[in-house]
Design a protein around this motif. Sequence first.
Motif, mmCIF file in Angstrom:
data_model
loop_
_atom_site.group_PDB
_atom_site.id
_atom_site.type_symbol
_atom_site.label_atom_id
_atom_site.label_comp_id
_atom_site.label_asym_id
_atom_site.label_seq_id
_atom_site.Cartn_x
_atom_site.Cartn_y
_atom_site.Cartn_z
ATOM 1 N N GLU A 160 0.819 -1.176 -0.122
ATOM 2 C CA GLU A 160 -0.185 0.093 0.086
ATOM 3 C C GLU A 160 0.942 1.269 -0.031
ATOM 4 O O GLU A 160 0.547 2.323 -0.651
ATOM 5 N N SER A 161 2.037 1.094 0.607
ATOM 6 C CA SER A 161 2.912 2.380 0.731
ATOM 7 C C SER A 161 3.684 2.451 -0.482
ATOM 8 O O SER A 161 4.663 3.161 -0.383
ATOM 9 N N ASN A 162 3.758 1.678 -1.364
ATOM 10 C CA ASN A 162 4.565 1.570 -2.733
ATOM 11 C C ASN A 162 5.900 1.320 -2.483
ATOM 12 O O ASN A 162 6.691 2.011 -3.238
ATOM 13 N N ARG A 163 6.288 0.533 -1.531
ATOM 14 C CA ARG A 163 7.746 0.614 -1.148
ATOM 15 C C ARG A 163 8.373 -0.792 -1.598
ATOM 16 O O ARG A 163 7.408 -1.679 -1.815
ATOM 17 N N PRO A 164 9.742 -0.849 -1.976
ATOM 18 C CA PRO A 164 10.021 -2.170 -2.295
ATOM 19 C C PRO A 164 9.902 -3.225 -1.312
ATOM 20 O O PRO A 164 9.886 -2.900 -0.225
ATOM 21 N N PRO A 165 9.587 -4.258 -1.726
ATOM 22 C CA PRO A 165 9.843 -4.799 -3.121
ATOM 23 C C PRO A 165 8.598 -4.833 -3.993
ATOM 24 O O PRO A 165 8.522 -5.363 -5.090
ATOM 25 N N PHE A 166 7.735 -3.988 -3.421
ATOM 26 C CA PHE A 166 6.233 -3.603 -4.078
ATOM 27 C C PHE A 166 6.298 -2.362 -4.717
ATOM 28 O O PHE A 166 5.072 -1.871 -5.042
ATOM 29 N N ASP A 167 7.402 -1.979 -5.025
ATOM 30 C CA ASP A 167 7.335 -0.523 -5.811
ATOM 31 C C ASP A 167 7.268 -0.642 -7.305
ATOM 32 O O ASP A 167 8.054 -0.004 -8.010
ATOM 33 N N LEU A 168 6.317 -1.390 -7.862
ATOM 34 C CA LEU A 168 6.028 -1.549 -9.203
ATOM 35 C C LEU A 168 5.779 -0.512 -10.047
ATOM 36 O O LEU A 168 5.921 -0.219 -11.074
ATOM 37 N N THR A 169 5.053 0.509 -9.070
ATOM 38 C CA THR A 169 4.636 1.960 -9.833
ATOM 39 C C THR A 169 5.537 2.676 -10.316
ATOM 40 O O THR A 169 5.537 3.461 -11.130
ATOM 41 N N GLU A 170 6.846 2.593 -9.538
ATOM 42 C CA GLU A 170 7.972 3.269 -10.091
ATOM 43 C C GLU A 170 9.327 2.416 -10.379
ATOM 44 O O GLU A 170 10.201 2.911 -10.155
ATOM 45 N N ALA A 171 8.835 1.204 -10.789
ATOM 46 C CA ALA A 171 10.119 0.288 -11.612
ATOM 47 C C ALA A 171 10.853 0.942 -12.757
ATOM 48 O O ALA A 171 10.165 1.080 -13.890
ATOM 49 N N ASP A 172 12.031 1.357 -12.398
ATOM 50 C CA ASP A 172 12.743 2.176 -13.398
ATOM 51 C C ASP A 172 12.957 1.747 -14.623
ATOM 52 O O ASP A 172 12.817 2.351 -15.697
ATOM 53 N N GLY A 173 13.091 0.451 -14.566
ATOM 54 C CA GLY A 173 13.296 -0.456 -15.940
ATOM 55 C C GLY A 173 12.058 -0.614 -16.735
ATOM 56 O O GLY A 173 12.433 -0.873 -18.008
ATOM 57 N N GLU A 174 11.004 -0.466 -16.297
ATOM 58 C CA GLU A 174 9.765 -0.814 -17.206
ATOM 59 C C GLU A 174 9.032 0.391 -17.332
ATOM 60 O O GLU A 174 8.621 0.657 -18.389
#
Lengths: 328, 123
Positions: free
Chosen positions: A211-225
């Motif tokens: 919910e807090s968009n933090r790694p390992p679930f920071d998919l929203t700002e996955a820089d490679g994608e």
Amino acid sequence: MVDGVILTIVKSVILASVLMGFFALMTLIERKLIGRFQARYGPNRVGPYGLMQPIADLGKMLQKENVVPEGAHRKLYLAAPFIAMVCAISAFGLIPFGNVATIPGTDWTIHLYIANTSVSLLVVAAIGSLGFYGLMIGGWASSSKYALLGGMRSIAQLISYEVAFTLAVIGVIMQASSLSFITIANAQDHLWYFIPQILGFLVFFVAAVAESNRPPFDLTEADGEVVAGYHTEYGGMRYAMFAAAEFINAITLSALGAVLFFGGPSGPILPGPIWMLLKIGGFLFVLIWIRATLPRVRFDQLMKLGWKVLLPVATLNLLLTAAVVVYG
Amino acid sequence: MLGDWASYLIYVVVAAAIAGSLLAGSFTWSALFHKDLRQGRQKRRVFESGVSPGEFSPGNFSINYFLTAMLFIVFDIEIVFLYPIAVNLKMLGAFGFAELVVFVAILAVGYVYVWRKGALEWH
């Protein structure tokens, strides 16, 4: 009923300032800790131990030029970080820092919370969820494909984990028979809910990280994608506001964890507010530790975990708790 | 003396003031010190790695997002119904527990259906 008008305004300003100060300090501590985890120093140039780093960052962000990208919806583009940040700060407002306190030397009593309502938990979840609009609007209004993809992704992730999150705390509500944070915290005088609700706590914790968009679930700002997700086109102060909203959400979720599972402001010797900050800090340390340890998951793995693991486990916890509450 | 919601509203106003002052501060700074900066089309281009960003069409995205949103609505409303019964469960006793089990069983049927249909997969 709580305190008078002027006292409430003073308390609100103090709470919001403490939150912003705590946020600034935690960004520094996070960078320091990440540095240490990677065997380097982290920021140590600005002021003693790098303590002035957050202020230097704020000054730097403030000086940046305001650029609105070509084709963007100007009003929504500017409103998005505002929405995200207002919702993030507001959601923190119902967290209790204790019960009633007397100011030493006088007979003044004040409440160590802004408000105590019978639906506090729902309100925090609702206001926190309103912040999702900031992400979605920001992603859509930027007129950039990466921002749009990032925004869509963050909404999909956040609403998926919102289900697990709201389901995981029902066990606590059943045991305390209340949605008020004060009642829930007081109900844990003998035993912190972390022990009987261990299953619910695990689901809550994983969902809170997502919910807090933090790694390992920071998919929203996955820089490679997706480059930087919904805030690809944001710079300067607007970017700082999104970053602040995200971190304050992490603080709010940590505070929720502290209140729902670790007895809230109660603790020996030290006063309630100090215990609250220590417990929140403990949660944040674990979040930073996880960030330094685990690699990012794939998006399909993320969805699978949310819908196929956390949801059934949370439902199982709900039924077990219900059986124990009624027949135990 | 203020009611709880009025107190909370004051806090929300303070929150809005903080966020608003940050936004206003950056605009004030821009108005004061950025007048002489060059404005140009290239500066306002959206991000793309080295090539032209091309046309932007917000209409097209994966069907999975719709599916997730629909699933969210279904399950979140179920959870909203669970909250009142969770608050009152101690008072309702065995009757409440039976109600809860029936409710969750119906939910589970829908969940199994959705799973078997493959709506929980991300394609």
